[in-house]
Design a protein around this motif. Structure first.
Motif, PDB file in Angstrom:
ATOM      1  N   GLN A  42       0.388  -1.219  -5.730  1.00  0.00           N
ATOM      2  CA  GLN A  42       1.059  -2.390  -5.183  1.00  0.00           C
ATOM      3  C   GLN A  42       0.993  -3.578  -6.155  1.00  0.00           C
ATOM      4  OE1 GLN A  42       2.775  -2.289  -2.273  1.00  0.00           O
ATOM      5  NE2 GLN A  42       2.247  -0.114  -2.272  1.00  0.00           N
ATOM      6  N   ARG A  51       5.584  -3.274 -10.906  1.00  0.00           N
ATOM      7  CA  ARG A  51       4.284  -2.890 -10.380  1.00  0.00           C
ATOM      8  C   ARG A  51       3.526  -2.058 -11.414  1.00  0.00           C
ATOM      9  NH1 ARG A  51       6.451  -0.153  -5.159  1.00  0.00           N
ATOM     10  NH2 ARG A  51       4.362   0.702  -4.993  1.00  0.00           N
ATOM     11  N   PRO A  99      -2.372   1.988  -0.228  1.00  0.00           N
ATOM     12  CA  PRO A  99      -2.513   0.543  -0.403  1.00  0.00           C
ATOM     13  C   PRO A  99      -3.754   0.004   0.328  1.00  0.00           C
ATOM     14  CG  PRO A  99      -0.245   1.109   0.107  1.00  0.00           C
ATOM     15  CD  PRO A  99      -1.061   2.351   0.307  1.00  0.00           C
ATOM     16  N   ASN A 162      -3.340 -10.561  -8.914  1.00  0.00           N
ATOM     17  CA  ASN A 162      -2.788 -11.363  -7.815  1.00  0.00           C
ATOM     18  C   ASN A 162      -2.885 -12.853  -8.120  1.00  0.00           C
ATOM     19  OD1 ASN A 162      -1.914  -9.290  -6.138  1.00  0.00           O
ATOM     20  ND2 ASN A 162      -3.876  -9.104  -5.088  1.00  0.00           N
ATOM     21  N   THR A 169      -0.133  -9.204  -3.794  1.00  0.00           N
ATOM     22  CA  THR A 169      -0.314  -8.491  -2.517  1.00  0.00           C
ATOM     23  C   THR A 169      -1.079  -9.320  -1.487  1.00  0.00           C
ATOM     24  OG1 THR A 169      -2.384  -7.390  -3.181  1.00  0.00           O
ATOM     25  CG2 THR A 169      -0.337  -6.269  -3.725  1.00  0.00           C
ATOM     26  N   THR A 172       1.022  -9.901   1.455  1.00  0.00           N
ATOM     27  CA  THR A 172       1.425  -8.803   2.342  1.00  0.00           C
ATOM     28  C   THR A 172       1.468  -9.304   3.787  1.00  0.00           C
ATOM     29  OG1 THR A 172       0.268  -7.259   0.873  1.00  0.00           O
ATOM     30  CG2 THR A 172       0.848  -6.437   3.074  1.00  0.00           C
TER      31      THR A 172
END
Lengths: 218, 218
Positions: A42, A51, A99, A162, A169, A172
């Motif tokens: 992810q 990705r 994930p 991130n 993510t 999310t």
């Protein structure tokens, strides 16, 4: 799957018949694991708009072990820790990536991955099959300082990505900054200084709106 | 390049000011080397219809060291050899990949890569900058059994990928099977059994028309 032999990548261009048998098994495995480069994670790369795949991720973790091992709270065997991260995702070739924030998929993950490990590692000569299986089991069980540090790298690396993506993510749907802190807390089982830094990045990301703070009312 | 500081990947999303200084340097380097995932090589993957990147390649070499070290003609320190392959391509982040069969580009390659090494490794704390530079120099100089084995993996891995692709870069215009044998012969400096197997694949590939035999007349 037990009776029917999986079609291997090496079957596409079989090695010459007169190749040494042990070497043939090793080459067959090394070609088969080329598929790690096609298992997408992810996490967004910092260096490109796509990705990351598992092979890239595994290399990155190995570099992190080389450079960050000094932050381990317990002494660790660096070489052994590198071997753990090199093999830790191999089973995803057959079992797929699960994930971190996908709780449903995580439920049968262990079983799927154990079956995949049997099948994949058995391509190798017996002694090496047992050795890689032992490395993978050790990583999963997290009972040694090396396995805990390897796991910490596995959680810290996407945290850095991130951060670079200003969310990644962390954004999310349904995931809050508290969820992120909870999933990343295992970093602290290996290194208090790295977890302090990791938490700092998560907190700062939350403050900047890159992750969702839990709604106080519902 | 000397006066003007290169814009780093980490500059895009600067780390918080209060991050420990040594850790900041390490994180900055670890983010910067994310770019290894964007340096494309000539080799085609076995598992997908695209070219390989340097990070995937480096991970694959590390796996090969783990599994093939037993074939080294001289005893080698496996952990040290793994570190050599993990870092051996890092300078290509700034210097680019130089294709094996591109003789012109190879001419100033050494100089470009030495400049890149200075700039990249100096992002790290001094002790680690010196350590990674020493690893890279050792790989380049090929004076230790570990460096020779690392180099052998670096040549054997694309050989396996070219075999799987039934030609791959062996089909580069102007390149003959003799050129391939000449470029791959360094495998034999580390392992007679791996070079025997490698030569077998090259010979068989030539026999099947996957590489060009030198024209006998011109």
């Amino acid at each position: 799957m037990k009776d029917e032999r999986r079609r291997l990548l090496a079957d596409k261009t079989p090695f010459p018949d007169d190749l040494d048998e042990r070497l043939r098994a090793q080459f067959t495995f090394l070609v088969e694991v080329d598929q790690l480069k096609t298992v997408l994670r992810q996490s967004p790369l910092a260096a490109a708009d796509r990705r990351e795949n598992d092979a890239e991720h595994s290399w990155h973790l190995a570099m992190m072990v080389v450079l960050l091992a000094e932050h381990s709270d317990q002494p660790i065997d660096v070489a052994h820790t590198i071997e753990l991260v090199l093999v830790h995702d191999l089973v995803e070739i057959y079992a797929g990536d699960t994930p971190l924030y996908d709780t449903a998929a995580g439920m049968d993950q262990q079983e799927r991955e154990a079956v995949a490990a049997d099948e994949l590692f058995d391509l190798l000569p017996g002694d090496q099959a047992r050795r890689l299986r032992a490395l993978w089991d050790e990583f999963e069980e997290r009972r040694t300082p090396e396995a805990r540090f390897a796991k910490a790298m596995d959680r810290l690396q996407p945290l850095l990505l991130n951060w670079m993506a200003r969310g990644g993510t962390w954004r999310t749907p349904g995931v809050t900054a508290d969820d992120v802190r909870a999933r990343k807390a295992v970093i602290g089982d290996a290194s208090s200084s790295l977890w302090k830094a990791g938490r700092r990045l998560i907190d700062e990301g939350e403050a900047r709106g890159w992750s969702r703070s839990a709604a106080p009312e519902d």
